[in-house]
Enzyme design. Sequence first.
Site, PDB file in Angstrom:
ATOM      1  N   SER A 110       0.982  15.356   1.509  1.00 53.96           N
ATOM      2  CA  SER A 110       2.000  15.353   0.458  1.00 53.96           C
ATOM      3  C   SER A 110       3.109  16.355   0.803  1.00 53.96           C
ATOM      4  CB  SER A 110       1.340  15.656  -0.894  1.00 53.96           C
ATOM      5  OG  SER A 110       2.215  15.325  -1.964  1.00 53.96           O
ATOM      6  N   GLU A 211       3.542   7.301   3.402  1.00 54.67           N
ATOM      7  CA  GLU A 211       2.837   7.036   2.146  1.00 54.67           C
ATOM      8  C   GLU A 211       3.559   7.788   1.038  1.00 54.67           C
ATOM      9  OE1 GLU A 211       0.800   9.310   0.096  1.00 54.67           O
ATOM     10  OE2 GLU A 211       1.705  10.929   1.254  1.00 54.67           O
ATOM     11  N   HIS A 281      -2.593   9.591  -1.309  1.00 50.61           N
ATOM     12  CA  HIS A 281      -2.947  10.128  -2.622  1.00 50.61           C
ATOM     13  C   HIS A 281      -4.059   9.362  -3.342  1.00 50.61           C
ATOM     14  CE1 HIS A 281       0.964  12.067  -1.954  1.00 50.61           C
ATOM     15  NE2 HIS A 281       0.625  12.930  -2.886  1.00 50.61           N
TER      16      HIS A 281
END
Length: 311
Positions: A110, A211, A281
């Site tokens: 992330s 992503e 995630h």
Amino acid sequence: MKSKPKPLKPGDTIGIIAPGGPSTRDELERGVQVLQNMGFHVTLGESVFHKRGYLAGEDHIRLKDIHQMFQNKGVQGIICMRGGDGSGRLLDRIDYDVIAKNPKVFVGYSDITALHIAFLQEAKLVTFHGPMVTSDMITEGFNEYTREAFLKAISWEKPLGKLKNPEEDTMKTIVEGRAYGEIVGGNLALVTSTMGTPFELDTRGKLLFLEDIHEGVYRIDRMLNQLRLAGKLQEAAGIILGEFLDYEPENPEDSLTLEEVISDLVVPLNKPAIMGWKCGHGNYKLTIPLGVKGELNATDRQISIVETATQ
């Protein structure tokens, strides 16, 4: 020449730092217990105890933790407490000689994508896109699949080979073909944030992995288009799309679908491309070494790591 960390083993010490956002003391303590139950010793950086809005303390505290954990000879690996926001603030202040001279397993995803990119390009360090302490290890997402993938990636002394989704989750071919190259990338928003900076992601001849979560379709469209305009999609050897979660529009009739955006922006590139790799995630999470060579067989929906990530 790449800098590869030593594989981790039970009894090694893992340092926890918070380059991005904060967590609660209770969350941290539970995460530490999970690592200890896996056989690791744990040491904590100062940043894990701080909170300044959406940051885990002042920039200088989070920066100091990075340097100290890499320099600490008693620490064999580093795992980020969580993502959030703030890692990108540190990129132009990091001493990359410290990172290069002290290669260690470094894990996160992330917001931590910013550090993955910088560590690879500035210090040549192979890092790991994988679960973090409070955002994953204390949740239902740290299931047997995620846990085994994590432990194998950080401890394996051979190429990881095929990295498969859970049996019930198949990947989708976007463009058929095979591609070979180093795997780079991570979170789409963070990759895009490097454009126009000294840390702009180099995708030339690479397998570009992307992503994201909580980004609407129109925002995914905008970011993919920015990467296209910057030549980043065209320069990649192949494209691997992981999970995109919580992107559904409130009014579908006023939006494109994610599949339409990919058809518009990725398919015309005629690069081998695949979608739905379980990295990111979601509750099922592979741990991926970044900066090592992989093979993408988009036709057969297979991704393999063909180079060792540790030494």
